[in-house]
Design an enzyme around this catalytic site. Structure first.
Site, PDB file in Angstrom:
ATOM      1  N   GLY A 274       0.812  -1.213   0.000  1.00  0.00           N
ATOM      2  CA  GLY A 274       0.000   0.000   0.000  1.00  0.00           C
ATOM      3  C   GLY A 274       0.845   1.263   0.000  1.00  0.00           C
TER       4      GLY A 274
ATOM      5  N   ASN B 198      -6.328  -3.237  -2.032  1.00  0.00           N
ATOM      6  CA  ASN B 198      -6.286  -1.805  -2.373  1.00  0.00           C
ATOM      7  C   ASN B 198      -4.895  -1.403  -2.861  1.00  0.00           C
ATOM      8  OD1 ASN B 198      -7.622   0.730  -2.570  1.00  0.00           O
ATOM      9  ND2 ASN B 198      -6.601   1.415  -0.695  1.00  0.00           N
TER      10      ASN B 198
ATOM     11  N   SER C 106      -4.416   6.251  13.814  1.00  0.00           N
ATOM     12  CA  SER C 106      -4.727   7.469  13.066  1.00  0.00           C
ATOM     13  C   SER C 106      -5.160   8.567  14.019  1.00  0.00           C
ATOM     14  CB  SER C 106      -5.867   7.154  12.101  1.00  0.00           C
ATOM     15  OG  SER C 106      -6.407   8.337  11.558  1.00  0.00           O
TER      16      SER C 106
ATOM     17  N   THR D 205      -7.498  10.237  13.584  1.00  0.00           N
ATOM     18  CA  THR D 205      -8.959  10.194  13.546  1.00  0.00           C
ATOM     19  C   THR D 205      -9.529   9.657  14.864  1.00  0.00           C
ATOM     20  OG1 THR D 205     -10.725   9.714  11.989  1.00  0.00           O
ATOM     21  CG2 THR D 205      -9.308   7.901  12.526  1.00  0.00           C
TER      22      THR D 205
ATOM     23  N   TYR E 212     -14.692   3.796  10.811  1.00  0.00           N
ATOM     24  CA  TYR E 212     -13.256   3.607  10.565  1.00  0.00           C
ATOM     25  C   TYR E 212     -12.459   4.007  11.808  1.00  0.00           C
ATOM     26  CZ  TYR E 212      -8.532   4.846   9.158  1.00  0.00           C
ATOM     27  OH  TYR E 212      -7.161   4.964   9.121  1.00  0.00           O
TER      28      TYR E 212
ATOM     29  N   LYS F 176     -10.130   1.767  14.662  1.00  0.00           N
ATOM     30  CA  LYS F 176      -8.755   2.036  15.105  1.00  0.00           C
ATOM     31  C   LYS F 176      -8.709   2.126  16.630  1.00  0.00           C
ATOM     32  CE  LYS F 176      -6.557   2.254  11.170  1.00  0.00           C
ATOM     33  NZ  LYS F 176      -5.556   1.267  10.794  1.00  0.00           N
TER      34      LYS F 176
ATOM     35  N   ASN G 105      -9.322  12.111  -0.540  1.00  0.00           N
ATOM     36  CA  ASN G 105      -8.439  12.983   0.241  1.00  0.00           C
ATOM     37  C   ASN G 105      -7.933  14.147  -0.605  1.00  0.00           C
ATOM     38  OD1 ASN G 105      -7.636   9.927   1.470  1.00  0.00           O
ATOM     39  ND2 ASN G 105      -8.320  11.509   2.871  1.00  0.00           N
ATOM     40  N   LEU G 106      -7.563  15.208   0.085  1.00  0.00           N
ATOM     41  CA  LEU G 106      -7.253  16.463  -0.596  1.00  0.00           C
ATOM     42  C   LEU G 106      -6.082  16.369  -1.578  1.00  0.00           C
ATOM     43  CD1 LEU G 106      -7.739  19.513  -0.945  1.00  0.00           C
ATOM     44  CD2 LEU G 106      -6.163  19.880   0.958  1.00  0.00           C
TER      45      LEU G 106
ATOM     46  N   PRO H 101     -19.861  16.577   5.466  1.00  0.00           N
ATOM     47  CA  PRO H 101     -20.357  16.114   6.769  1.00  0.00           C
ATOM     48  C   PRO H 101     -19.274  15.355   7.534  1.00  0.00           C
ATOM     49  CG  PRO H 101     -21.911  15.541   5.026  1.00  0.00           C
ATOM     50  CD  PRO H 101     -20.694  16.081   4.350  1.00  0.00           C
TER      51      PRO H 101
HETATM   52  P1  NAD Z   1      -3.430   1.470   1.570  1.00  0.00           P
HETATM   53  O1  NAD Z   1      -4.837   1.085   1.304  1.00  0.00           O
HETATM   54  O2  NAD Z   1      -2.645   2.108   0.488  1.00  0.00           O
HETATM   55  O3  NAD Z   1      -2.604   0.217   2.113  1.00  0.00           O
HETATM   56  C1  NAD Z   1      -3.196  -0.797   2.884  1.00  0.00           C
HETATM   57  C2  NAD Z   1      -2.666  -2.121   2.360  1.00  0.00           C
HETATM   58  O4  NAD Z   1      -3.222  -3.190   3.135  1.00  0.00           O
HETATM   59  C3  NAD Z   1      -3.055  -2.393   0.905  1.00  0.00           C
HETATM   60  O5  NAD Z   1      -1.936  -2.867   0.204  1.00  0.00           O
HETATM   61  C4  NAD Z   1      -4.135  -3.467   1.013  1.00  0.00           C
HETATM   62  O6  NAD Z   1      -4.156  -4.293  -0.128  1.00  0.00           O
HETATM   63  C5  NAD Z   1      -3.695  -4.200   2.259  1.00  0.00           C
HETATM   64  N1  NAD Z   1      -4.775  -4.887   3.011  1.00  0.00           N
HETATM   65  C6  NAD Z   1      -5.953  -4.374   3.421  1.00  0.00           C
HETATM   66  N2  NAD Z   1      -6.652  -5.305   4.092  1.00  0.00           N
HETATM   67  C7  NAD Z   1      -5.901  -6.428   4.124  1.00  0.00           C
HETATM   68  C8  NAD Z   1      -6.060  -7.711   4.687  1.00  0.00           C
HETATM   69  N3  NAD Z   1      -7.173  -8.042   5.353  1.00  0.00           N
HETATM   70  N4  NAD Z   1      -5.072  -8.617   4.535  1.00  0.00           N
HETATM   71  C9  NAD Z   1      -3.932  -8.307   3.855  1.00  0.00           C
HETATM   72  N5  NAD Z   1      -3.728  -7.107   3.286  1.00  0.00           N
HETATM   73  C10 NAD Z   1      -4.699  -6.176   3.423  1.00  0.00           C
HETATM   74  O7  NAD Z   1      -3.462   2.439   2.873  1.00  0.00           O
HETATM   75  P2  NAD Z   1      -2.312   3.333   3.487  1.00  0.00           P
HETATM   76  O8  NAD Z   1      -2.668   4.742   3.230  1.00  0.00           O
HETATM   77  O9  NAD Z   1      -0.998   2.818   3.091  1.00  0.00           O
HETATM   78  O10 NAD Z   1      -2.578   3.058   5.026  1.00  0.00           O
HETATM   79  C11 NAD Z   1      -1.883   2.071   5.752  1.00  0.00           C
HETATM   80  C12 NAD Z   1      -2.419   2.033   7.170  1.00  0.00           C
HETATM   81  O11 NAD Z   1      -2.286   3.323   7.767  1.00  0.00           O
HETATM   82  C13 NAD Z   1      -3.896   1.664   7.256  1.00  0.00           C
HETATM   83  O12 NAD Z   1      -4.077   0.834   8.389  1.00  0.00           O
HETATM   84  C14 NAD Z   1      -4.573   2.995   7.475  1.00  0.00           C
HETATM   85  O13 NAD Z   1      -5.772   2.872   8.194  1.00  0.00           O
HETATM   86  C15 NAD Z   1      -3.532   3.754   8.290  1.00  0.00           C
HETATM   87  N6  NAD Z   1      -3.635   5.211   8.147  1.00  0.00           N
HETATM   88  C16 NAD Z   1      -3.631   5.772   6.901  1.00  0.00           C
HETATM   89  C17 NAD Z   1      -3.768   7.160   6.778  1.00  0.00           C
HETATM   90  C18 NAD Z   1      -3.828   7.811   5.429  1.00  0.00           C
HETATM   91  O14 NAD Z   1      -4.353   8.913   5.324  1.00  0.00           O
HETATM   92  N7  NAD Z   1      -3.291   7.201   4.361  1.00  0.00           N
HETATM   93  C19 NAD Z   1      -3.856   7.959   7.919  1.00  0.00           C
HETATM   94  C20 NAD Z   1      -3.828   7.347   9.173  1.00  0.00           C
HETATM   95  C21 NAD Z   1      -3.724   5.970   9.274  1.00  0.00           C
HETATM   96  C1  WQD Z   2      -8.261  17.435   4.312  1.00  0.00           C
HETATM   97  C2  WQD Z   2      -8.952  18.792   4.181  1.00  0.00           C
HETATM   98  C3  WQD Z   2     -11.305  18.635   3.753  1.00  0.00           C
HETATM   99  C4  WQD Z   2     -10.921  16.838  -0.240  1.00  0.00           C
HETATM  100  C5  WQD Z   2      -8.765  11.771   6.346  1.00  0.00           C
HETATM  101  C6  WQD Z   2      -9.351  10.763   7.297  1.00  0.00           C
HETATM  102  C7  WQD Z   2      -8.390  10.480   8.411  1.00  0.00           C
HETATM  103  C8  WQD Z   2      -7.003  10.101   7.879  1.00  0.00           C
HETATM  104  C9  WQD Z   2      -6.504  11.072   6.866  1.00  0.00           C
HETATM  105  C10 WQD Z   2      -6.839   7.720   7.815  1.00  0.00           C
HETATM  106  C11 WQD Z   2     -10.305  18.860   4.884  1.00  0.00           C
HETATM  107  C12 WQD Z   2     -10.604  19.264   2.590  1.00  0.00           C
HETATM  108  C13 WQD Z   2     -10.663  17.394   1.000  1.00  0.00           C
HETATM  109  C14 WQD Z   2     -11.528  17.654  -1.238  1.00  0.00           C
HETATM  110  C15 WQD Z   2     -11.517  19.505   0.311  1.00  0.00           C
HETATM  111  N1  WQD Z   2      -7.022   8.827   7.229  1.00  0.00           N
HETATM  112  N2  WQD Z   2     -10.939  18.696   1.267  1.00  0.00           N
HETATM  113  N3  WQD Z   2     -11.798  18.965  -0.911  1.00  0.00           N
HETATM  114  O1  WQD Z   2     -10.461  14.443   6.328  1.00  0.00           O
HETATM  115  O2  WQD Z   2      -8.375  15.383   7.418  1.00  0.00           O
HETATM  116  O3  WQD Z   2      -8.541  12.983   7.061  1.00  0.00           O
HETATM  117  O4  WQD Z   2      -7.496  11.282   5.871  1.00  0.00           O
HETATM  118  O5  WQD Z   2      -6.701   7.495   8.973  1.00  0.00           O
HETATM  119  O6  WQD Z   2      -8.958   9.448   9.146  1.00  0.00           O
HETATM  120  O7  WQD Z   2     -10.557  11.294   7.825  1.00  0.00           O
HETATM  121  O8  WQD Z   2      -8.218  14.414   5.113  1.00  0.00           O
HETATM  122  O9  WQD Z   2      -7.458  14.864   2.837  1.00  0.00           O
HETATM  123  O10 WQD Z   2      -9.841  14.111   3.198  1.00  0.00           O
HETATM  124  O11 WQD Z   2      -9.165  16.411   3.924  1.00  0.00           O
HETATM  125  O12 WQD Z   2     -11.781  20.691   0.559  1.00  0.00           O
HETATM  126  O13 WQD Z   2     -11.810  17.224  -2.342  1.00  0.00           O
HETATM  127  O14 WQD Z   2      -9.232  19.026   2.796  1.00  0.00           O
HETATM  128  O15 WQD Z   2     -12.556  19.233   3.976  1.00  0.00           O
HETATM  129  O16 WQD Z   2     -10.441  20.149   5.399  1.00  0.00           O
HETATM  130  P1  WQD Z   2      -9.012  14.387   6.514  1.00  0.00           P
HETATM  131  P2  WQD Z   2      -8.674  14.875   3.681  1.00  0.00           P
END
Ligand code: NAD
Ligand code: WQD
Length: 341
Positions: free
Chosen positions: A9, A34, A123, A125, A147, A151, A197-198, A295
């Site tokens: 990922g 994913n 996260s 979050t 979600y 976590k 995401n943004l 929302p």
């Molecule tokens: P991603 O979707 O790019 O990567 C997740 C990976 O896990 C993918 O390769 C997917 O194929 C694999 N996967 C999912 N479910 C699985 C399962 N049951 N068994 C085996 N593989 C599985 O996401 P990412 O952005 O790299 O995020 C990685 C971790 O960090 C996640 O746990 C996510 O919740 C957390 N996280 C991400 C963000 C973000 O904004 N990207 C923010 C905070 C936390």
């Molecule tokens: C950032 C800012 C939006 C898209 C999310 C998850 C969080 C974490 C990180 C996993 C906000 C604004 C966004 C768009 C916009 N993921 N925006 N137009 O919501 O802070 O966090 O990703 O753990 O759990 O909730 O990130 O990138 O979606 O938004 O105006 O098309 O950009 O309103 O202010 P967020 P985001």
């Protein structure tokens, strides 16, 4: 050997690069729900090192035990999980199944194999709507969607596990908003469908895959009225995992070795700050229009990164300009992500 679940990922692939560069052997365990195997080919290309791939699902305890035994891993970094907030509201059961049950099966397998070092992707979050900023790790937890609740449940499960057996060494890392890409331009974020995401959305506007950005809300109590977040470069984030592994290695049973740590920069940027920085990096115009609030969104969210500095000796080094420049390098070289067409 480090077993990296979800290693194909976005964050996992960048962490694999840093692990291999630091001399670790790496086994990736991923079901590609994913992600693309191409990401791992690129990881090998960047590092000129080989990793081992096991295709499997974390919810399959037998497969997890087999992977832990075959890899002879000394630690697990657990990225595997689902992460789309909106999807989790529409379909909560798949989030509890994939994230909570997936982690439960993993830790059962670790117990079975007497493997007790784990770094977990949590996260920011989990904090929900901040009562106080910057967010410290002891801020109350009140996630506002399934979600986030998945976590929080996992964090609680891991703390209970540690309470029952102090020989476990666990780092719970709460990421803020990961963005950017490796500076090779070979790996990056490759969302399926329309990005939620943004930064990936802005990247797709810059490259011409989306027409214009909707800015969700301009009436927040922030300097310019748009939402403020703590964007963190994915390479800094990846390096935080190596620091966590180091910290766990020297953690002893006397010291608390269930660590909960924010990984953020401590600096907040608004949506319009990001748009301007991306325009500068890409030399493209990013058309946008102000739209109603999304929302569930909050006004501002940024970390107090002090504990990461004190406990891990880690701090983010890369700023918003590098985040945008590296994102653009990846996006412009790979306009359709890992799928070439
Ligand atoms: P991603 O979707 O790019 O990567 C997740 C990976 O896990 C993918 O390769 C997917 O194929 C694999 N996967 C999912 N479910 C699985 C399962 N049951 N068994 C085996 N593989 C599985 O996401 P990412 O952005 O790299 O995020 C990685 C971790 O960090 C996640 O746990 C996510 O919740 C957390 N996280 C991400 C963000 C973000 O904004 N990207 C923010 C905070 C936390
Ligand atoms: C950032 C800012 C939006 C898209 C999310 C998850 C969080 C974490 C990180 C996993 C906000 C604004 C966004 C768009 C916009 N993921 N925006 N137009 O919501 O802070 O966090 O990703 O753990 O759990 O909730 O990130 O990138 O979606 O938004 O105006 O098309 O950009 O309103 O202010 P967020 P985001």
């Amino acid at each position: 050997m480090i077993l990296v679940t979800g290693g194909a990922g976005y964050i996992g692939s960048h962490t694999c690069v840093e692990l291999l560069n630091a001399g670790f052997d790496v086994t990736v365990f991923d079901n590609f729900c994913n992600s693309s195997p191409e990401a791992l080919i690129r990881v090998e290309q960047i590092t000129r090192k080989k990793l081992t791939l096991i295709t499997g699902d974390c919810r399959d305890r037998g497969a997890m035990i087999k992977a832990l035994k075959e890899s002879q891993a000394s630690a697990v970094i657990h990225f595997a999980g689902l992460k789309a907030v909106g999807e989790s509201v529409e379909n909560p059961t798949i989030y509890y199944d994939n994230n909570v049950v997936g982690t439960l099966r993993l830790i059962e397998a670790m117990q079975e194999c007497q493997l007790k070092t784990l770094v977990f992707s949590s996260s920011a979050t989990v904090y929900g709507d901040p009562v106080k900023l910057p967010l410290t790790e002891d801020h109350p937890l009140a996630p506002t969607n399934p979600y986030g609740r998945s976590k929080k449940m996992i964090e609680e499960m891991l703390c209970d596990l540690y309470q029952s057996d102090h020989s476990f060494k666990i780092a719970i890392l709460r990421y803020f908003n990961p963005v950017g890409a490796h500076d090779s331009g070979l790996i990056g974020e490759d969302p399926r469908g329309i990005p939620n995401n943004l930064m990936p959305f802005v990247a797709q506007v810059a490259v011409g895959r989306q027409e214009s950005l909707s800015v969700w809300g301009s009436d927040y109590p922030t300097p310019d009225g748009t939402g403020v977040r703590d964007y963190i470069h994915v390479v800094d984030l990846a390096l935080g995992h190596l620091k966590a592994l180091e910290a766990l290695k020297i953690a002893s049973e006397k010291r608390n070795s269930c660590l909960t740590i924010n990984l953020g920069t401590g600096q907040g940027y608004s949506v319009l700050d990001v748009v301007r920085a991306y325009e500068k990096a890409s030399k493209k115009n990013i058309p946008y229009r102000i739209a109603p609030r999304r929302p569930g969104d909050i006004a501002s969210c940024y970390a107090d990164p002090k504990r990461a500095h004190d406990v891990l000796g880690w701090q983010a080094k890369l700023g918003l300009d590098e985040m945008c420049a590296n994102s653009w390098h990846w996006q412009s070289n790979n306009p359709t992500g890992y799928q070439q067409n």
